[in-house]
Design a protein around this motif. Structure first.
Motif, PDB file in Angstrom:
ATOM      1  N   ASP A   3       0.874  -1.025  -0.076  1.00 39.34           N
ATOM      2  CA  ASP A   3      -0.107  -0.184  -0.110  1.00 39.34           C
ATOM      3  C   ASP A   3       0.999   1.163  -0.089  1.00 39.34           C
ATOM      4  O   ASP A   3       1.728   1.405   1.081  1.00 39.34           O
ATOM      5  CB  ASP A   3      -0.734  -0.010   1.140  1.00 39.34           C
ATOM      6  CG  ASP A   3      -1.881   1.121   1.124  1.00 39.34           C
ATOM      7  OD1 ASP A   3      -1.766   2.061   0.310  1.00 39.34           O
ATOM      8  OD2 ASP A   3      -2.461   1.262   2.208  1.00 39.34           O
ATOM      9  N   ARG A   5      -0.250   4.498  -0.377  1.00 38.06           N
ATOM     10  CA  ARG A   5      -0.962   5.615  -0.256  1.00 38.06           C
ATOM     11  C   ARG A   5      -0.325   6.712   0.991  1.00 38.06           C
ATOM     12  O   ARG A   5      -0.310   7.635   1.074  1.00 38.06           O
ATOM     13  CB  ARG A   5      -2.435   5.339   0.366  1.00 38.06           C
ATOM     14  CG  ARG A   5      -3.066   4.718  -0.844  1.00 38.06           C
ATOM     15  CD  ARG A   5      -4.691   4.278  -0.647  1.00 38.06           C
ATOM     16  NE  ARG A   5      -4.484   3.284   0.361  1.00 38.06           N
ATOM     17  CZ  ARG A   5      -5.650   2.594   0.773  1.00 38.06           C
ATOM     18  NH1 ARG A   5      -6.722   3.059   0.709  1.00 38.06           N
ATOM     19  NH2 ARG A   5      -5.433   1.403   1.745  1.00 38.06           N
ATOM     20  N   GLY A   6       0.474   5.774   1.862  1.00 40.05           N
ATOM     21  CA  GLY A   6       0.916   6.649   2.879  1.00 40.05           C
ATOM     22  C   GLY A   6       0.224   6.967   3.985  1.00 40.05           C
ATOM     23  O   GLY A   6      -0.788   7.547   4.143  1.00 40.05           O
ATOM     24  N   THR A   7       0.649   6.730   5.229  1.00 41.97           N
ATOM     25  CA  THR A   7       0.235   7.084   6.717  1.00 41.97           C
ATOM     26  C   THR A   7       0.545   8.681   6.808  1.00 41.97           C
ATOM     27  O   THR A   7       1.461   9.265   6.260  1.00 41.97           O
ATOM     28  CB  THR A   7       0.812   6.428   7.567  1.00 41.97           C
ATOM     29  OG1 THR A   7       2.073   6.654   7.918  1.00 41.97           O
ATOM     30  CG2 THR A   7       0.397   5.086   7.543  1.00 41.97           C
ATOM     31  N   PRO A   8      -0.199   9.517   7.655  1.00 43.40           N
ATOM     32  CA  PRO A   8       0.099  10.981   8.007  1.00 43.40           C
ATOM     33  C   PRO A   8       1.667  11.097   8.235  1.00 43.40           C
ATOM     34  O   PRO A   8       1.980  12.034   8.108  1.00 43.40           O
ATOM     35  CB  PRO A   8      -0.925  11.248   9.128  1.00 43.40           C
ATOM     36  CG  PRO A   8      -2.040  10.298   8.830  1.00 43.40           C
ATOM     37  CD  PRO A   8      -1.590   8.953   8.478  1.00 43.40           C
ATOM     38  N   GLU A   9       2.124  10.210   9.098  1.00 43.06           N
ATOM     39  CA  GLU A   9       3.440  10.104   9.544  1.00 43.06           C
ATOM     40  C   GLU A   9       4.600  10.167   8.389  1.00 43.06           C
ATOM     41  O   GLU A   9       5.441  10.926   7.956  1.00 43.06           O
ATOM     42  CB  GLU A   9       3.953   9.177  10.600  1.00 43.06           C
ATOM     43  CG  GLU A   9       3.339   9.246  11.969  1.00 43.06           C
ATOM     44  CD  GLU A   9       1.713   8.767  11.863  1.00 43.06           C
ATOM     45  OE1 GLU A   9       1.289   8.302  10.986  1.00 43.06           O
ATOM     46  OE2 GLU A   9       1.233   9.102  12.964  1.00 43.06           O
ATOM     47  N   GLU A  10       4.114   9.247   7.398  1.00 39.47           N
ATOM     48  CA  GLU A  10       4.968   8.900   6.259  1.00 39.47           C
ATOM     49  C   GLU A  10       4.824  10.340   5.256  1.00 39.47           C
ATOM     50  O   GLU A  10       5.794  10.518   4.649  1.00 39.47           O
ATOM     51  CB  GLU A  10       4.632   7.758   5.535  1.00 39.47           C
ATOM     52  CG  GLU A  10       4.983   6.396   6.175  1.00 39.47           C
ATOM     53  CD  GLU A  10       4.285   5.331   5.812  1.00 39.47           C
ATOM     54  OE1 GLU A  10       4.765   4.074   6.160  1.00 39.47           O
ATOM     55  OE2 GLU A  10       3.232   5.404   5.030  1.00 39.47           O
ATOM     56  N   LEU A  11       3.874  10.562   5.074  1.00 39.93           N
ATOM     57  CA  LEU A  11       3.543  11.903   4.288  1.00 39.93           C
ATOM     58  C   LEU A  11       4.353  13.212   4.868  1.00 39.93           C
ATOM     59  O   LEU A  11       4.931  13.900   4.204  1.00 39.93           O
ATOM     60  CB  LEU A  11       2.152  12.138   4.218  1.00 39.93           C
ATOM     61  CG  LEU A  11       1.201  11.293   3.347  1.00 39.93           C
ATOM     62  CD1 LEU A  11      -0.240  11.504   3.787  1.00 39.93           C
ATOM     63  CD2 LEU A  11       1.577  11.289   1.934  1.00 39.93           C
ATOM     64  N   ILE A 319       6.557   7.965  -0.937  1.00 36.85           N
ATOM     65  CA  ILE A 319       6.085   7.066   0.407  1.00 36.85           C
ATOM     66  C   ILE A 319       6.870   6.110   0.757  1.00 36.85           C
ATOM     67  O   ILE A 319       7.320   5.569   1.905  1.00 36.85           O
ATOM     68  CB  ILE A 319       4.650   6.465   0.130  1.00 36.85           C
ATOM     69  CG1 ILE A 319       3.728   7.883  -0.109  1.00 36.85           C
ATOM     70  CG2 ILE A 319       4.220   5.741   1.183  1.00 36.85           C
ATOM     71  CD1 ILE A 319       3.603   8.971   0.971  1.00 36.85           C
ATOM     72  N   ARG A 323       8.837   4.933   4.098  1.00 37.40           N
ATOM     73  CA  ARG A 323       8.705   3.754   4.608  1.00 37.40           C
ATOM     74  C   ARG A 323      10.175   2.877   4.795  1.00 37.40           C
ATOM     75  O   ARG A 323      10.269   1.865   5.462  1.00 37.40           O
ATOM     76  CB  ARG A 323       7.681   2.930   3.724  1.00 37.40           C
ATOM     77  CG  ARG A 323       7.153   1.702   4.394  1.00 37.40           C
ATOM     78  CD  ARG A 323       5.937   1.003   3.617  1.00 37.40           C
ATOM     79  NE  ARG A 323       5.029   1.969   3.984  1.00 37.40           N
ATOM     80  CZ  ARG A 323       3.699   2.159   3.155  1.00 37.40           C
ATOM     81  NH1 ARG A 323       3.642   1.125   2.129  1.00 37.40           N
ATOM     82  NH2 ARG A 323       2.887   2.906   3.192  1.00 37.40           N
ATOM     83  N   GLN A 372       0.638   5.574  -6.445  1.00 39.94           N
ATOM     84  CA  GLN A 372       0.231   7.107  -5.963  1.00 39.94           C
ATOM     85  C   GLN A 372       0.620   7.829  -6.909  1.00 39.94           C
ATOM     86  O   GLN A 372       1.583   7.784  -7.520  1.00 39.94           O
ATOM     87  CB  GLN A 372       0.697   7.206  -4.547  1.00 39.94           C
ATOM     88  CG  GLN A 372       0.444   8.417  -3.949  1.00 39.94           C
ATOM     89  CD  GLN A 372      -0.991   8.492  -3.313  1.00 39.94           C
ATOM     90  OE1 GLN A 372      -1.754   7.381  -3.231  1.00 39.94           O
ATOM     91  NE2 GLN A 372      -1.664   9.514  -3.365  1.00 39.94           N
TER      92      GLN A 372
END
Length: 377
Positions: A3, A5-11, A319, A323, A372
């Protein structure tokens, strides 16, 4: 399939890395200067700064600078000698045409040409032929085209190796510093991907403009050739239909009384018939020398491919970098590098390919499985 799309932390981490390296600035960012770039990075990007200051990058940069300078010098010499040979040959042909038709034109116009003028024209013609032969001999002897291609190949190989060394390097990340992998991607994005996009867009536009100007001149020369054939056309038309021949003759008679005398018109048309093919031939030779039409198409295709990669896959690569997914990030970098370095992909536009290809080899011109989308470099 991961996946992306990315978490808020990754973004947030991806944005921090992008801000640390900074946006592309076309007025100065085209230069590859790792040590200067290292000095401009904030403390949070110190891990990347240490990578950019490594001695092996200094060596690659030095070799790139030398080869790039050699390539520019050889390119200029090749094009200068090539243009000189083409122009001198063309001038020699035009002088020959003047020598053949000039007396008739002058006589029809009622002018008197000094006897020594013909000798001067002939002498200048032989001088141009000799100079053109010297230019052609220098191209064969000095081989500036081969030197240009070899030096450019070495320079671009050094460029690729430099970015491969930067993006593939490992470095210990200290407390308070951003992770290295997102910074490596952003360095590649700013100083390679964005620079190449700017280059292909700008140079492609220049080649298109030059090709268009040459096409316009070619059309003018074609019109002159057609015009010079008007008397022949009139004669042929008179054999087929006397009425049409009479109309042509009437046109020439009106020109004779209102513009120029009929003998002068005929002499000028003969001169145009000799000048226009020579100029058109020179135009074709100069076009082959500059390769404007080919480069315009090639650069447009490469720009489209790079823009597509940036637009569709850059955010996914960001992303992946946040990660710590080096494999996915390197797929993106390799896809960009393949477009920059692979001549055999010049006619391929990636967005016309299968929308879900499996990225395997450079030769296949396929994309990595990243999903993405990105909106900008």
């Amino acid at each position: 399939m991961p996946d992306l799309r990315g978490t808020p932390e990754e973004l947030a981490l991806a944005r921090s890395a992008a801000n640390a390296v900074g946006p592309f600035e076309s007025t100065q960012d085209w230069r590859i200067e790792p040590q200067r770039h290292a000095g401009s990075l904030p403390p949070a990007a110190a891990a990347l700064a240490r990578v950019l200051q490594r001695p092996e990058l200094v060596g690659l940069m030095g070799q790139f600078t030398r080869s790039d300078a050699e390539a520019v010098q050889a390119q200029r010499r090749y094009k200068r000698l090539g243009r000189a040979s083409i122009v001198l040959n063309t001038v020699a042909i035009l002088l020959g045409a003047i020598g053949l038709t000039g007396p008739d034109v002058a006589q029809a116009a009622g002018l008197t040409i000094p006897a020594r003028a013909g000798a001067a024209v002939a002498s200048l013609q032989f001088a141009c032929i000799f100079a053109a032969m010297i230019s052609a001999w220098m191209i064969i002897r000095a081989r500036p085209f081969d030197k240009w291609m070899r030096a450019r190949a070495v320079a671009e190989t050094c460029r690729m190796e430099l970015f491969a060394a930067v993006t593939g390097a490992r470095e210990e990340v200290r407390e308070g510093e951003l992770p290295l992998l997102p910074l490596q991607l952003e360095y590649f994005r700013r100083y390679q991907l964005a620079v190449q996009l700017d280059y292909y867009a700008g140079r492609g536009a220049q080649h298109r403009k030059a090709a268009g100007a040459r096409a316009t001149r070619r059309d003018i020369y074609a019109f002159l050739i057609s015009l010079s054939l008007a008397p022949v056309t009139a004669g042929a038309a008179a054999l087929i239909d006397p009425t049409i021949g009479a109309q042509f003759m009437s046109l020439f008679q009106r020109a004779d009384t209102q513009v120029l005398s009929e003998p002068l018109i005929g002499s000028l048309l003969v001169m145009a018939g000799l000048f226009a093919p020579a100029l058109m031939s020179a135009q074709g030779a100069l076009s082959l020398l500059s390769q404007d039409r080919r480069n315009a198409s090639r650069y447009a295709a490469t720009f489209d491919n790079l823009a597509h990669l940036s637009r569709v896959y850059l955010d996914a690569a960001r992303i992946a970098g946040a990660r710590g997914d080096r494999e996915t990030l390197e797929e993106f970098i390799n896809a960009v590098s393949a477009q920059i370095s692979s001549e055999h992909q010049e006619w391929v536009r990636l967005q016309d390919e299968d929308p879900r290809p499996d990225f395997k080899t450079i030769a296949s011109a396929r994309l990595p499985r990243l999903h993405q989308r990105s909106q900008h470099v």
